[in-house]
Write an enzyme that holds these catalytic residues in place. Structure first.
Site, PDB file in Angstrom:
ATOM      1  N   CYS A 135       0.912  -1.285   0.090  1.00 42.41           N
ATOM      2  CA  CYS A 135      -0.116  -0.198   0.015  1.00 42.41           C
ATOM      3  C   CYS A 135       0.729   1.273   0.027  1.00 42.41           C
ATOM      4  CB  CYS A 135      -1.036  -0.032   1.281  1.00 42.41           C
ATOM      5  SG  CYS A 135      -1.983  -1.585   1.293  1.00 42.41           S
ATOM      6  N   HIS A 137      -3.347   7.197   2.833  1.00 49.96           N
ATOM      7  CA  HIS A 137      -3.675   5.864   2.004  1.00 49.96           C
ATOM      8  C   HIS A 137      -5.220   5.493   2.763  1.00 49.96           C
ATOM      9  CE1 HIS A 137      -4.087   1.796   1.249  1.00 49.96           C
ATOM     10  NE2 HIS A 137      -3.860   1.240   2.256  1.00 49.96           N
ATOM     11  N   ASN A 174     -10.303  -0.056  -0.084  1.00 51.96           N
ATOM     12  CA  ASN A 174      -8.613  -0.066  -0.180  1.00 51.96           C
ATOM     13  C   ASN A 174      -8.172  -0.553  -1.344  1.00 51.96           C
ATOM     14  OD1 ASN A 174      -6.155  -0.474   0.355  1.00 51.96           O
ATOM     15  ND2 ASN A 174      -6.173  -1.619   2.163  1.00 51.96           N
TER      16      ASN A 174
END
Ligand code: UT7
Length: 328
Positions: free
Chosen positions: A115, A255, A285
């Protein structure tokens, strides 16, 4: 403050056309509710790639970024791509993207930072530009997490989405661009969020398929705690090294994994939620793609523009974490 080496000349995003809402999980037999997902994560829907491959999404995002930057594919010196879900394991997703774009001069390679992949990619690209190895860079975060998600595991399958974000970095001639970067990792915690099989240690086999170990496994609570701690640290470190405080930031782009992680990070960095970009409700996500998708949306919507100071922060499997202060 040092003169920036690289600035963001253009951004773009590419997301699949199919949208899956929280209500759609009932149809695939997942025991969950919209209420649980929204309350625990803030996610309401995500984009799922039914027909698109990761390379298609990355190419769509990259073409938009290059158009806005006024850069032709043949002008790219490097392509640095962050992903945890490439179309194939060999060669890299970056060279597949290179071929799709026709960026024949570029040196293309992947960065494995999950990520945090976009922030890591930007940091690596900036370094290559600093040493004179590149003047124009394409940086990309792309994921097709739906292909590596266990659609029978309610603890993970409700969280992820597919998409891509890209940016063109050019050599900075003014006081705009990347003002500071911070990257860290801790491999001792790698098992808390991983894909156990499919690599060279445990190649695909009937056992792997039976135990479903080719899919993402996550200890959500441990990842959550570490995400809050590390993103808070990252936000502070990038601000400190740019000699700025939260009050100097026009927008924080964290994020997008979980609204509760985002809120905790913002609080730690002394940035009010009014100055935090949130789209986890619409995308879920998307791992390496989340920060560049959000950055592109924020610019397109006029939330930030020329002269704005933006703080990018991410955390992911590895664990990896990182941050960056950018003057647009
Ligand atoms: O991109 C970076 C990596 N990822 C992240 O940053 C994710 C970090 N972790 C999280 O966001 C959260 O830990 C989750 C959203 C994954 C989980 O939230 P939580 O508040 O930590 O829930 P939990 O895992 O502790 O589970 C609480 C309960 C459990 O039931 P019991 O044992 O209390 O009876 C789970 O079985 O919720 C249950 N549960 C669900 N219920 C309905 C787990 N998943 C679901 C679900 N729907 N989808």
């Amino acid at each position: 403050m040092k003169r920036p080496i690289a600035y963001f000349a253009g951004t773009g995003r590419g997301v699949p056309s199919t949208v899956m809402t929280n209500f759609d999980f009932a149809a695939i037999g997942i025991d969950t509710t919209d209420e649980w997902i929204v309350e625990r994560t803030g996610i309401k829907q995500r984009h799922i790639a039914k027909t698109e491959n990761a390379t298609d999404l990355a190419a769509a995002a990259s073409r938009k970024a290059m158009e806005k930057a006024g850069v032709q594919p043949g002008e790219l010196d490097i392509i640095v791509l962050g992903t945890a879900s490439p179309d194939r394991l060999l060669p890299s997703a970056a060279v597949d993207l290179q071929a799709s774009l026709g960026a024949s001069r570029a040196a293309a390679f992947d960065v494995g930072a999950a990520c945090s992949g976009f922030i890591y990619s930007a940091t690596v690209a900036e370094g290559l530009m600093a040493t004179g190895n590149a003047d124009t860079a394409l940086i990309v975060g792309v994921e097709k997490l739906s292909a590596i998600t266990d659609w029978t595991d309610r603890a993970t399958c409700v969280l992820f989405g597919d998409g891509a974000g890209a940016a063109v970095l050019k050599r900075s001639k003014q006081q705009k661009g990347i003002l500071s970067t911070f990257v860290r990792s801790d491999g001792s915690l790698g098992d808390l969020l991983c894909r156990p099989a499919g690599g060279a240690a445990k190649p695909f086999s009937s056992d792997v398929l039976a135990e479903r170990s080719q899919y993402i496994k996550m200890n959500g609570r441990e990842v959550f705690k570490n995400a809050v701690r590390s993103m808070s640290e990252a936000a502070t470190r990038a601000l400190d090294s740019a000699k700025l405080t939260g009050a100097d930031i026009d927008l924080m782009i964290p994020h997008q994994a979980n609204i509760r992680i985002i809120e905790a990070t913002a609080k730690h960095a002394n940035i009010p939620m009014a100055k935090v970009y949130v789209n986890v409700d619409r995308y879920g996500n998307t791992s390496a793609a989340s920060v560049p998708i959000a950055l592109d949306e924020a610019i397109e919507r006029g939330v930030v523009g020329e002269g704005s100071t933006v703080l990018l922060v991410a955390f992911g499997a590895g664990f990896t974490w990182g941050s960056m202060v950018v003057r647009l």
